[in-house]
Scaffold this motif. Sequence first.
Motif, PDB file in Angstrom:
ATOM      1  N   GLU A  22       0.820  -1.212   0.000  1.00  0.00           N
ATOM      2  CA  GLU A  22       0.000   0.000   0.000  1.00  0.00           C
ATOM      3  C   GLU A  22       0.853   1.261   0.000  1.00  0.00           C
ATOM      4  O   GLU A  22       0.451   2.301  -0.517  1.00  0.00           O
ATOM      5  N   ARG A  23       2.050   1.173   0.573  1.00  0.00           N
ATOM      6  CA  ARG A  23       2.944   2.325   0.641  1.00  0.00           C
ATOM      7  C   ARG A  23       4.007   2.294  -0.455  1.00  0.00           C
ATOM      8  O   ARG A  23       4.966   3.065  -0.416  1.00  0.00           O
ATOM      9  N   GLU A  36      10.774   5.826   2.340  1.00  0.00           N
ATOM     10  CA  GLU A  36       9.446   5.264   2.589  1.00  0.00           C
ATOM     11  C   GLU A  36       9.419   4.458   3.883  1.00  0.00           C
ATOM     12  O   GLU A  36       8.434   4.485   4.629  1.00  0.00           O
ATOM     13  N   LEU A  40       7.234   5.215   7.225  1.00  0.00           N
ATOM     14  CA  LEU A  40       6.405   4.181   7.833  1.00  0.00           C
ATOM     15  C   LEU A  40       6.719   4.038   9.319  1.00  0.00           C
ATOM     16  O   LEU A  40       5.810   3.957  10.160  1.00  0.00           O
TER      17      LEU A  40
END
Length: 208
Positions: A22-23, A36, A40
């Motif tokens: 999803e990321r 990223e 997170l």
Amino acid sequence: MRIEKINDNKIRIFVTFDDLEERDIDLSSFNYNCPETQELFWDLMEQAELELGFETHESQLCIEAVTDVEQGFVITITKVEDDGDFESIQKFIKNRYRRNDLKIKKKTNSICSTVMIYNMDSFDDVCALCDRLKHLYIGDSSVYQCEGSYYLVLKRMDDVERNPAKIESILSEYGDRVLNVLFFEGYLNEYGSLIIGDSAIDVLADMI
């Protein structure tokens, strides 16, 4: 993502492969230096503070990340309130994964990670190891010093099919493998001293 509070100083975070997708986080590049991944991590810290009251602003953090074949990743985060506690945790981790235990575990594993980190007590051991690996290992390598120990970081192994069992055996003779690579690489970059940044194996092997 699911966060579980163990006690006032420890939480456990469950991150699934779907969460990473999803990321737009690629599993092969999932490490602390990835923007990223950092985003997170801090999102999880904010969520833990809002939902569970787990505040980390004034604390050192001991982070251990392990893979779960079915779920994804399980990340355990422990707040360390003073230096004595931090030293005890470091000793526990070092004693828990002794060299002989690692040799047994590695017999069933091949070298397939994009990043591996090995811990050694002396610089002479690092040099001797690099001399043994010079004609076997293909990939990037660097060496750090941190808290009295030396760390050999191996990246992007382009030729993992060239006798990986022999490489594993040589590595285990000289050092202990760091298991929580995902976050320890970032820890070295922040708190360690970089001794050799590129082609460390070739550079140190030539010193023998």
